[in-house]
Scaffold this active site. Structure first.
Site, PDB file in Angstrom:
ATOM      1  N   ARG A  31     163.153 131.369  29.867  1.00 50.28           N
ATOM      2  CA  ARG A  31     162.516 132.638  29.476  1.00 50.28           C
ATOM      3  C   ARG A  31     163.571 133.677  29.089  1.00 50.28           C
ATOM      4  O   ARG A  31     163.444 134.371  28.073  1.00 50.28           O
ATOM      5  CB  ARG A  31     161.669 133.155  30.643  1.00 50.28           C
ATOM      6  CG  ARG A  31     161.052 134.518  30.420  1.00 50.28           C
ATOM      7  CD  ARG A  31     160.277 134.916  31.669  1.00 50.28           C
ATOM      8  NE  ARG A  31     159.651 136.217  31.519  1.00 50.28           N
ATOM      9  CZ  ARG A  31     160.251 137.362  31.792  1.00 50.28           C
ATOM     10  NH1 ARG A  31     161.510 137.363  32.189  1.00 50.28           N
ATOM     11  NH2 ARG A  31     159.597 138.500  31.639  1.00 50.28           N
ATOM     12  N   VAL A  33     166.623 133.216  27.989  1.00 52.89           N
ATOM     13  CA  VAL A  33     167.292 132.891  26.722  1.00 52.89           C
ATOM     14  C   VAL A  33     166.363 133.222  25.551  1.00 52.89           C
ATOM     15  O   VAL A  33     166.774 133.829  24.552  1.00 52.89           O
ATOM     16  CB  VAL A  33     167.707 131.397  26.699  1.00 52.89           C
ATOM     17  CG1 VAL A  33     168.169 130.974  25.313  1.00 52.89           C
ATOM     18  CG2 VAL A  33     168.806 131.143  27.732  1.00 52.89           C
ATOM     19  N   ARG A  82     167.609 112.223  31.292  1.00 50.76           N
ATOM     20  CA  ARG A  82     169.039 111.885  31.326  1.00 50.76           C
ATOM     21  C   ARG A  82     169.260 110.857  30.224  1.00 50.76           C
ATOM     22  O   ARG A  82     168.536 109.864  30.160  1.00 50.76           O
ATOM     23  CB  ARG A  82     169.424 111.297  32.685  1.00 50.76           C
ATOM     24  CG  ARG A  82     169.299 112.289  33.843  1.00 50.76           C
ATOM     25  CD  ARG A  82     169.862 111.700  35.139  1.00 50.76           C
ATOM     26  NE  ARG A  82     169.891 112.686  36.208  1.00 50.76           N
ATOM     27  CZ  ARG A  82     169.016 112.712  37.223  1.00 50.76           C
ATOM     28  NH1 ARG A  82     168.063 111.817  37.301  1.00 50.76           N
ATOM     29  NH2 ARG A  82     169.113 113.637  38.153  1.00 50.76           N
ATOM     30  N   ILE A 136     169.838 121.617  41.824  1.00 55.92           N
ATOM     31  CA  ILE A 136     169.695 121.999  43.245  1.00 55.92           C
ATOM     32  C   ILE A 136     170.957 121.707  44.042  1.00 55.92           C
ATOM     33  O   ILE A 136     171.144 122.222  45.130  1.00 55.92           O
ATOM     34  CB  ILE A 136     168.512 121.249  43.913  1.00 55.92           C
ATOM     35  CG1 ILE A 136     168.714 119.724  43.837  1.00 55.92           C
ATOM     36  CG2 ILE A 136     167.181 121.678  43.332  1.00 55.92           C
ATOM     37  CD1 ILE A 136     167.802 118.934  44.765  1.00 55.92           C
ATOM     38  N   ASP A 137     171.847 120.862  43.498  1.00 50.93           N
ATOM     39  CA  ASP A 137     172.950 120.309  44.296  1.00 50.93           C
ATOM     40  C   ASP A 137     174.068 121.301  44.617  1.00 50.93           C
ATOM     41  O   ASP A 137     174.851 121.068  45.527  1.00 50.93           O
ATOM     42  CB  ASP A 137     173.569 119.107  43.575  1.00 50.93           C
ATOM     43  CG  ASP A 137     172.580 117.956  43.413  1.00 50.93           C
ATOM     44  OD1 ASP A 137     171.662 117.852  44.258  1.00 50.93           O
ATOM     45  OD2 ASP A 137     172.728 117.183  42.457  1.00 50.93           O
ATOM     46  N   MET A 179     169.074 116.024  49.923  1.00 51.98           N
ATOM     47  CA  MET A 179     169.710 115.697  48.641  1.00 51.98           C
ATOM     48  C   MET A 179     171.048 116.426  48.499  1.00 51.98           C
ATOM     49  O   MET A 179     171.507 117.112  49.412  1.00 51.98           O
ATOM     50  CB  MET A 179     168.786 116.057  47.477  1.00 51.98           C
ATOM     51  CG  MET A 179     167.700 115.025  47.220  1.00 51.98           C
ATOM     52  SD  MET A 179     166.801 115.416  45.709  1.00 51.98           S
ATOM     53  CE  MET A 179     165.787 113.945  45.536  1.00 51.98           C
ATOM     54  N   GLY A 180     171.652 116.311  47.318  1.00 47.43           N
ATOM     55  CA  GLY A 180     172.928 116.963  47.055  1.00 47.43           C
ATOM     56  C   GLY A 180     173.854 116.128  46.200  1.00 47.43           C
ATOM     57  O   GLY A 180     174.956 116.539  45.893  1.00 47.43           O
ATOM     58  N   ARG A 255     163.901 109.335  65.109  1.00 43.91           N
ATOM     59  CA  ARG A 255     163.189 109.131  63.845  1.00 43.91           C
ATOM     60  C   ARG A 255     164.074 109.605  62.700  1.00 43.91           C
ATOM     61  O   ARG A 255     164.863 110.547  62.871  1.00 43.91           O
ATOM     62  CB  ARG A 255     161.883 109.958  63.798  1.00 43.91           C
ATOM     63  CG  ARG A 255     160.846 109.564  64.814  1.00 43.91           C
ATOM     64  CD  ARG A 255     160.245 108.194  64.505  1.00 43.91           C
ATOM     65  NE  ARG A 255     159.154 107.868  65.422  1.00 43.91           N
ATOM     66  CZ  ARG A 255     159.318 107.296  66.613  1.00 43.91           C
ATOM     67  NH1 ARG A 255     160.535 107.004  67.028  1.00 43.91           N
ATOM     68  NH2 ARG A 255     158.284 107.035  67.388  1.00 43.91           N
TER      69      ARG A 255
HETATM   70  O1  F6P Z   1     170.922 116.191  40.875  1.00 47.91           O
HETATM   71  C1  F6P Z   1     169.715 116.479  41.482  1.00 47.91           C
HETATM   72  C2  F6P Z   1     169.242 115.315  42.322  1.00 47.91           C
HETATM   73  O2  F6P Z   1     168.016 115.686  42.910  1.00 47.91           O
HETATM   74  C3  F6P Z   1     170.215 114.832  43.383  1.00 47.91           C
HETATM   75  O3  F6P Z   1     170.223 115.645  44.528  1.00 47.91           O
HETATM   76  C4  F6P Z   1     169.708 113.444  43.638  1.00 47.91           C
HETATM   77  O4  F6P Z   1     170.737 112.604  44.105  1.00 47.91           O
HETATM   78  C5  F6P Z   1     169.234 113.009  42.265  1.00 47.91           C
HETATM   79  O5  F6P Z   1     169.029 114.188  41.509  1.00 47.91           O
HETATM   80  C6  F6P Z   1     167.958 112.204  42.270  1.00 47.91           C
HETATM   81  O6  F6P Z   1     167.688 111.844  40.973  1.00 47.91           O
HETATM   82  P1  F6P Z   1     166.313 111.207  40.504  1.00 47.91           P
HETATM   83  O7  F6P Z   1     165.278 112.268  40.489  1.00 47.91           O
HETATM   84  O8  F6P Z   1     166.603 110.679  39.147  1.00 47.91           O
HETATM   85  O9  F6P Z   1     165.974 110.137  41.494  1.00 47.91           O
END
Ligand code: F6P
Length: 330
Positions: A31, A33, A82, A136-137, A179-180, A255
Site C-alpha cells: 500500500r 509503495v 519462491r 517473520i524470521d 520458526m525462524g 509434550r
Molecule cells: O522464512 C519464513 C519461514 O516461515 C521460515 O521461518 C520457515 O522455515 C519457512 O519459511 C517455511 O517455509 P514454507 O512455508 O515454504 O514451509
C-alpha cells in the site's frame, strides 16, 4: 532530489512484488509503495506471484483503490512464490522482456535475502530494484527488525500463553518449536517475553546432557513443577523424539508442540504496519533518486539503505547481546 521529481522525472512506471515466505505487514508495504508512487505521479504495477509472475507476465496496473482496506490484512494480496530458477540468466532475461513489454523501469521487491539476490541481479541487467525486508524470521542483518517479525512474535506469545495454562495444570514440560529458519531471534525474543525456563537457538545451543540435567533438577525440586522450553526450528530433526527423551531422562511428563504456519498469519501489529509504511515510502524515494541494487533497513529507528551485496555480507549478530539475558534472567 526528493520532491524534485516533477522537474527531472527519471522514471514513470514502477512495479512491486512480494517474494519468499509471506509475512504480516507485506500488504502495508504494498500500500505504501502504491500510494507514495501515485502521489509522485508514477504509474504502479503489481506483479503477482513474485518473480514467477514477473517471468510469466502476470502484471496488473494498480490504483489507489487496489490497495484500500489491506492495512489490517495478513499475507500478501500480490501472492508470493519462491522461484529457484531465477538464478538462471535465461529466466531473468525472460522477466526483463516482460517488464519492458509493460514499460516498467524499476521495481520494489518485498521479501527475504533470497529475494534480495534476485533484485540485485535484475538491477545489474538494467532494472533498478529496491528490496524491503519482508519476513517473520528477522534474519536480515541490515535492519534491526524485518516486516512481520513483531506480529509473529506476538502470535507466538499468544500461543505460548495458552500452552502454559495446560502445562501448569498438568505439571508438565512443554517443548515449543518456533520458526525462524536458521535465525534464533523468534525463539530468543519469545523465550524472553515468556520467561521460558530454557531457550535453545542456533546462537545459544545447549548440549543435550545439560538440558536433561537442568530439567531433571527442576522436576525434582519443590518449587518448579513445570517447564516451558522454546526451541528454534531445524535444531532437532524430530522434536517429538526429543520430547520423549526428555520425558524418559527427567521424569517430566513432556509434550512437544510445533507452532507451524499459524506464526505467519494474522493481522499485522501496529509496529509492523508503521515499519512497512515508512520503508515502502522510502523505497519509492530511492527509486526516484535513480538508486537500485539496494535494500532498506531500519537501524536505531532511522530508515536507511544499503547496497545489497554489502547488506548480505553483514554479520548476523545484531541481537547477540541479548543472549546474556537468557542466563541472567533464568
Ligand atoms: O522464512 C519464513 C519461514 O516461515 C521460515 O521461518 C520457515 O522455515 C519457512 O519459511 C517455511 O517455509 P514454507 O512455508 O515454504 O514451509
Amino acid at each position: 532530489m526528493k520532491g524534485d521529481f516533477e522537474v527531472f522525472p527519471m522514471i514513470h512506471r514502477i512495479g512491486i512484488l512480494t517474494s519468499g515466505g509471506d509475512s504480516p505487514g507485506m500488504n502495508c508495504a504494498i500500500r505504501a509503495v502504491v500510494r507514495a508512487g501515485l502521489s509522485y505521479g508514477l504509474e504502479v504495477y503489481g506483479i503477482y506471484d513474485g518473480y514467477k509472475g514477473m517471468v510469466e507476465g502476470n502484471i496488473v496496473k494498480l490504483d489507489r483503490k487496489s490497495v484500500s482496506d489491506i492495512v489490517n490484512r495478513g499475507g500478501t494480496v500480490l501472492r508470493t512464490a519462491r522461484l529457484k530458477e531465477f538464478k538462471e540468466v535465461s529466466v531473468r532475461e525472460k522477466a526483463v522482456g516482460q517488464l519492458k513489454k509493460f514499460g516498467i523501469e524499476a521495481i520494489v521487491v518485498i521479501g527475504g535475502d533470497g529475494s534480495y539476490m534476485g533484485a540485485k541481479r535484475l538491477t545489474e541487467m538494467g532494472i533498478n530494484c529496491v528490496g524491503l525486508p519482508g519476513t517473520i524470521d528477522n534474519d536480515i542483518a541490515s535492519t534491526d527488525y524485518t516486516i512481520g517479525f513483531d506480529t509473529c512474535l506476538n502470535t507466538i506469545c499468544d500461543c505460548v500463553d495458552k500452552i502454559r495454562d495446560t502445562t501448569e495444570s498438568h505439571s508438565r514440560c512443554s517443548i515449543i518449536e518456533v520458526m525462524g529458519n536458521h535465525c534464533g531471534d523468534l525463539a530468543l525474543f519469545s523465550g524472553l517475553a515468556e520467561g521460558a525456563e530454557m531457550i535453545i537457538t542456533p546462537d545459544h545451543p545447549i548440549p543435550e546432557e545439560e538440558i536433561m540435567r537442568t530439567l531433571k533438577q527442576m522436576h525434582d525440586s519443590d518449587d518448579n513443577k513445570r517447564a516451558i522450553v522454546i526451541v528454534s526450528e531445524k535444531l532437532y530433526p524430530n522434536i517429538y523424539e526429543f520430547a520423549e527423551r526428555v520425558q524418559k531422562e527427567t521424569g517430566f511428563d513432556t509434550r512437544a508442540d510445533i507452532l507451524g504456519h499459524v506464526q505467519r498469519g494474522g493481522a499485522p501489529s501496529a509496529f509492523d504496519r508503521i515499519l512497512a509504511s515508512r520503508m515502502g515510502a522510502y523505497a519509492v524515494d530511492c527509486l526516484l533518486e535513480g538508486k537500485g541494487g539496494i535494500c532498506i533497513g531500519m537501524v536505531n529507528n532511522k530508515i536507511v539503505d544499503y547496497d545489497i551485496y554489502d547488506a548480505l555480507a553483514l554479520p548476523r549478530d545484531k541481537h547477540v547481546s541479548m543472549l546474556r539475558l537468557i542466563d541472567i534472567l533464568k
